[in-house]
Write an enzyme that holds these catalytic residues in place. Structure first.
Site, PDB file in Angstrom:
ATOM      1  N   GLU A 433       0.806  -1.239   0.000  1.00  0.00           N
ATOM      2  CA  GLU A 433       0.000   0.000   0.000  1.00  0.00           C
ATOM      3  C   GLU A 433       0.829   1.273   0.000  1.00  0.00           C
ATOM      4  OE1 GLU A 433      -3.036   0.623  -0.438  1.00  0.00           O
ATOM      5  OE2 GLU A 433      -4.103  -1.258  -0.174  1.00  0.00           O
ATOM      6  N   GLU A 503      -4.102 -10.209  -0.753  1.00  0.00           N
ATOM      7  CA  GLU A 503      -5.042 -10.188   0.362  1.00  0.00           C
ATOM      8  C   GLU A 503      -6.414 -10.490  -0.212  1.00  0.00           C
ATOM      9  OE1 GLU A 503      -4.825  -6.481   2.620  1.00  0.00           O
ATOM     10  OE2 GLU A 503      -2.645  -6.500   2.455  1.00  0.00           O
TER      11      GLU A 503
HETATM   12  C1  IPT Z   1      -5.360  -3.599   3.218  1.00  0.00           C
HETATM   13  C2  IPT Z   1      -4.057  -3.549   3.921  1.00  0.00           C
HETATM   14  O1  IPT Z   1      -3.009  -3.938   3.073  1.00  0.00           O
HETATM   15  C3  IPT Z   1      -4.006  -4.365   5.149  1.00  0.00           C
HETATM   16  O2  IPT Z   1      -2.883  -3.984   5.895  1.00  0.00           O
HETATM   17  C4  IPT Z   1      -5.259  -4.214   5.944  1.00  0.00           C
HETATM   18  O3  IPT Z   1      -5.416  -2.880   6.313  1.00  0.00           O
HETATM   19  C5  IPT Z   1      -6.408  -4.614   5.109  1.00  0.00           C
HETATM   20  O4  IPT Z   1      -6.483  -3.823   3.968  1.00  0.00           O
HETATM   21  C6  IPT Z   1      -7.714  -4.438   5.822  1.00  0.00           C
HETATM   22  O5  IPT Z   1      -7.757  -5.027   7.059  1.00  0.00           O
HETATM   23  S1  IPT Z   1      -5.504  -1.999   2.532  1.00  0.00           S
HETATM   24  C7  IPT Z   1      -7.193  -1.603   2.280  1.00  0.00           C
HETATM   25  C8  IPT Z   1      -7.272  -0.142   1.985  1.00  0.00           C
HETATM   26  C9  IPT Z   1      -7.757  -2.393   1.151  1.00  0.00           C
END
Ligand code: IPT
Length: 974
Positions: A433, A503
């Protein structure tokens, strides 16, 4: 005189990534080192340049963060937003700074040796002094910093070592990860000594063809290298010698002036046992550096795994196999220490992941402790190793800011230099990010030159377009991409890279709906290869409710089974008085803060099943091996046949010898009874022998198949007690304290809230339905009650037909949802029972919690559980405890009295101690007061869970449609 390290103000100088820090390397110096962990003198300054009072020292445990050690600087949680308004590289004046001090007794026998201090990790700037003299500076909060103390300390005499740790710095702007902010020294501190002539680095390449190449960097702390040194080694006892060909080529190379201190060992291991996550075969390599007289000056030992990683077309291959990546994102977290994780804890994390079918971790969002990689090598987990770079709040500015260029390259390079020899690391990640800029390309360029043996990924680069992420990513690694977009890409004909989500399936609260659908699509679609669930932990810090303080390390034993002892709770954002915070978004893991598995893990375990039932035909059951590298010989199994008559038959199962991808038919060991009743076959698969990650007999998966569907319900004999109603047309029944009424709402899950569904439910008024009796009609013994349920959006007509029969009561219900009532939480009945009915036994899916879109892991069978154990204590109370596909159940007291319910079809049922409004009235599980009786929901339809707290919602198929819903059930006393 001002301290030069303070005068330099390194906390506001992004160009300065370190001063006098030794280069990172892969030589493990932990064995034989002098550990400096323990209690250190400690003082917390309000700012790095504040004067240090002479007295007022307390103590602080190292490793540890002062934010949970009794100081007034408490943890704070913000996801994206920085906790201070200053733009990078600026920081606030109030900047908590921990000063750690202790005496070190450098052994007298270290005289003449090269003495090195290693600080495992400090966040976010580390200043080192010995006896008041400046020694060095380091940033990069999750990698070790080493400093040469040889000229500074005096062996045989004590010295005072001071480590000053500044919390907020220019580096904080690139360490803006979604986790608690802490300050302190989070990994071990140690001192080690080597001969001045030493192995500065050892790099290992070991391929699946058995080729081994070891590159040694040799240095002498006195300056020039002495003549005549050489290296030898051995691999599991097999002697290895220096490669003279390499020496000759080096000596003849005109670019090389003199001999630079490089040596190589090269060999081919015949019949090599290759490393992969299923069979993580390791060899032990020892490299010795000799002086000219043959004596050993230095030794490095490390484990080696022979394996290849490559990308061919749109497939990521490990040893030539397109492996599925069943990953999870793992942070460093502990509910007592905040961030410090012991080796035993890391082993427990990884062993648990193996037990639940994971084969990969992404070290979100920074490199882990060195022990994590040793354990992943040993237990068998692929690692996406991620550099400590997240510039989230100021991503766009920083990605191209030349002041941060050195930091980007430094952080990525140091990670690669440290972890390059681990077979577990299959991909380097440039961070998280941080938008995408020139700083990323610079770091990618460094990696590609230094380690061409592994792919590089960066989600931010892949945002440019999955087919062409450019130099910074070999993998299309989006986050939370809707499945249909992934499928469309894979089917588009334009895909050029493997698609592996970095993710996906956000595990906040009661979540991870549609995981099985994702995997069905992944396994059916070339080009889709898996992903990493977000995330492993619920980062709830154990907190004393009385004073709001972290319990700290003293809290050992004050939690278990996902919940805390009375007087404590799991703290999330805002619980430490933070003015600005992101609440429970920090509680989004597949395990509770104490590592208790959440129900999703059982779902995942089944989705990842190594052996599966492919089909059931008359000739028998077809089993398939779904692994990539090994047979089924490490597994044992038992057949289980659940019959509608209440029996469960078992028989030993003999797993066929199957290579990966093969299938074979096996005979069904049971004859079905001829009562025509429903029958479900489950194969209980366990480990046949102890595994490094699980003892023998640990359940691995339980694939199942229906053998016969349910027959028609048994007819009931007329008779029974006449139906009693109160003045509102509500059923009066001796076992119920609240009559069955219509329920359209559930305590919003985090997905419901953050995905916008729950706010819409509140607009519709579903949380405040008002019931009004319309009519009661009696037709002989049968009574029909019609009621209107009014909400802001309109009225739902609910009809209940009560028909008594001998020994019980049949209830036929219907509810008509007008179009305004689209996408409600549920349509069903809710009632409450008398106290004392504390055991639930059911025929349906279980034993764990399951929901319509998260029900792949719960086999159909006869299950039993105390009512209190049915509820899952998600950190922020919400809908919980449901069981999917329930056909019938009993709720009983120890004396076997109670009630029995039989449903017309497999339905979503929940039995808890809480009304939906009890759950919504509180913010933490410790505030819940269980009711004495049971709150029972029988749902004709129940909305899926989805993952909308961050990512896609559930699929249309799991939404509750409008129109008429009908359901029937019978109620009997036991
Ligand atoms: C994404 C992040 O990479 C992770 O650290 C965590 O925050 C997750 O989302 C949510 O829990 S970033 C998000 C803006 C998609």
């Amino acid at each position: 005189m001002t301290d030069p390290l303070i005068a330099l103000r390194p906390w506001q100088a992004p160009e300065l990534t370190s001063w006098r820090r030794l280069p990172m390397n892969a030589v493990d110096r932990r064995p034989g080192a002098l550990g400096l962990d323990g209690d250190w003198r400690f003082h917390l300054l309000p700012a790095p340049d504040a004067p240090l009072p002479a007295d007022a020292w307390t103590t602080s445990a190292v490793p540890g963060v002062w934010t949970v050690q009794g100081t007034d600087d408490l943890p704070g949680y913000l996801n994206v937003r920085m906790p201070f308004p200053q733009f990078p590289p600026h920081t606030p004046d109030a900047d908590p700074t921990g000063v750690y001090e202790r005496e070190i007794d450098v052994p007298a026998e270290w005289a003449g040796r090269r003495i090195v201090l290693q600080v495992g990790a400090a966040e976010s700037v580390l200043l080192v002094h010995v006896d008041g003299e400046p020694v060095g500076v380091s940033k990069d909060s999750h990698l070790a910093a080493e400093f040469d103390l040889s000229g500074t300390v005096r062996p045989g005499r004590p010295s005072t070592l001071r480590l000053t740790v500044v919390k907020w710095s220019d580096a904080s702007h690139i360490e803006d990860q979604d986790q608690w902010w802490h300050g302190g020294i989070t990994r071990s501190v140690l001192l080690y000594a080597t001969d001045p002539l030493h192995l500065a680095d050892v790099g290992v390449r070991a391929g699946r063809d058995g080729r081994l190449r070891v590159d040694c960097q040799v240095r002498d702390a006195r300056g020039a290298l002495p003549a005549g040194w050489y290296v030898t080694g051995d691999l599991d006892g097999r002697p290895l010698t220096q490669d003279t060909e390499f020496d000759r080529a080096n000596a003849e190379d005109e670019r090389v002036s003199g001999f630079l201190g490089e040596a190589r060992i090269e060999t081919v291991v015949p019949d090599v046992r290759t490393w992969n996550a299923e069979t993580p075969e390791l060899y032990t390599l020892t490299v010795r550096l000799h002086r000219a007289d043959g004596t050993v000056a230095d030794t490095a030992t490390q484990r080696v795994g022979f394996r290849d990683v490559e990308i061919v077309g749109r497939d990521l291959l490990v040893n030539g196999e397109r492996v599925y990546i069943r990953g999870v994102n793992r942070h460093d977290f502990h509910p007592l220490t905040g961030r410090t994780v012991s080796r035993e804890d890391m082993r427990a994390d990884l062993a648990l992941l193996k037990r639940f079918g994971f084969n990969a971790i992404r070290t979100a969002h920074y490199p882990g402790d060195p022990a994590l990689y040793d354990l992943a090598d040993e237990l068998g987990l692929y690692v996406v190793d991620e550099a400590d770079i997240e510039a989230h709040d100021h991503a766009h500015e920083i990605a191209d800011d030349p002041r941060y260029l050195a930091a980007f390259v430094d952080r990525v390079a140091r990670m690669v230099l440290r972890d390059k020899n681990h077979p577990c690391v299959i991909v380097w990640s440039l961070g998280n990010e941080s938008d995408y800029g020139a700083n990323h390309d610079a770091a990618a360029g460094w990696v590609r030159r230094h380690d061409p043996s592994r792919p590089v990924q960066y989600e931010g680069a892949a945002k440019r377009g999955w087919a062409d992420p450019g130099v910074a990513s070999d993998i299309a690694c989006p986050m939370y991409a809707p499945l249909e977009e992934c499928l469309a890409h894979a089917l588009s004909g334009t895909q050029t890279k493997p698609l592996i989500q970095c993710e996906y399936s956000h595990a906040m609260g009661n979540s991870n709906g549609t995981l099985a659908d994702h995997w069905a699509a992944i396994e059916a679609t070339p080009g889709l290869q898996g992903g990493f669930i977000w995330e492993f932990w619920d980062h709830g810090i154990l907190q004393r409710v009385s004073d709001g303080r972290p319990a700290g390390p003293a809290g050992t034993g004050l939690y278990g089974g996902g919940t805390t002892a009375p007087g404590y709770r799991w703290a999330y954002g805002g619980d430490f008085g933070e003015a600005d915070h992101d609440g429970a978004f920090i509680a989004d893991g597949v395990v509770f803060p104490d590592r208790t598995p959440k129900p999703v893990l059982f779902e995942h375990r089944e989705i990842a099943a190594p052996v599966r039932i492919e089909s059931y035909r008359h000739e028998g059951i077809v089993l398939g091996n779904h692994q990539h590298f090994r047979g089924l010989e490490w597994l044992a199994a038992t057949w289980e046949l659940a019959l509608a008559d209440g029996r469960t038959l078992t028989a030993p199962a003999h797993l066929p010898a199957l290579r990966p991808g093969e299938t074979a038919a096996v005979q069904l060991p049971f004859a079905l009874p001829d009562d025509g009743g429903e029958a479900w076959l489950t194969l209980r698969v366990t480990t046949a022998e102890d595994q490094p990650w699980a003892p023998r007999g640990t359940e691995v998966c339980s694939p199942r198949t229906p053998l016969r569907p349910a027959g028609p319900p048994k007819p009931t004999r007329p008779g029974g007690e006449p139906v009693r109603l109160d003045g509102d047309g509500l059923l009066v029944h001796p076992l119920l304290t609240a009559a069955p009424t219509l329920s359209l709402w559930r305590a919003p899950t985090d997905n419901d809230e953050l995905g916008g569904t729950a706010p819409r439910w509140r607009e519709l008024g579903l949380d405040a339905l008002v019931r009004k009796l319309s009519s009661v009609e009696r037709d002989g013994a049968r009574v029909t009650v019609v009621a209107e349920y009014a909400a802001a959006a309109g009225v739902v007509l609910h009809r209940q037909v009560f028909t008594p029969f001998a020994g019980g009561l049949r209830i036929d219900e219907s509810a008509e949802l007008p179009p305004e009532f689209s996408d409600v939480a549920r349509v069903g009945s809710v009632f409450e029972t008398v106290a004392g009915l504390d055991l639930l036994e059911w025929f349906g899916q279980g034993p764990w919690e399951s929901y319509p879109d998260r029900a792949a892991g719960a086999p159909v069978g006869h299950h039993a559980s105390p009512v209190d154990a049915l509820f899952t204590p998600y950190l922020r109370p919400q809908e919980s405890g449901g069981r999917h596909g329930v056909r019938r159940f009993t709720l009983s007291a120890p004396d076997a009295t109670g009630l029995a319910v039989e449903l017309d079809a497999p339905r979503q049922v929940s039995v808890t101690r809480f009304r939906a409004e009890d759950l919504t009235a509180v913010t933490h599980h410790d505030q819940l007061v269980p009711r004495a009786g049971c709150v029972v929901h029988l749902d004709a339809a129940h909305r899926g869970l989805g993952t909308a707290s961050c990512g896609p919602d559930t699929f249309a198929a799991y939404l509750v449609p409008t129109g008429v819903h009908r359901w029937s059930w019978t109620l009997r006393a036991l």
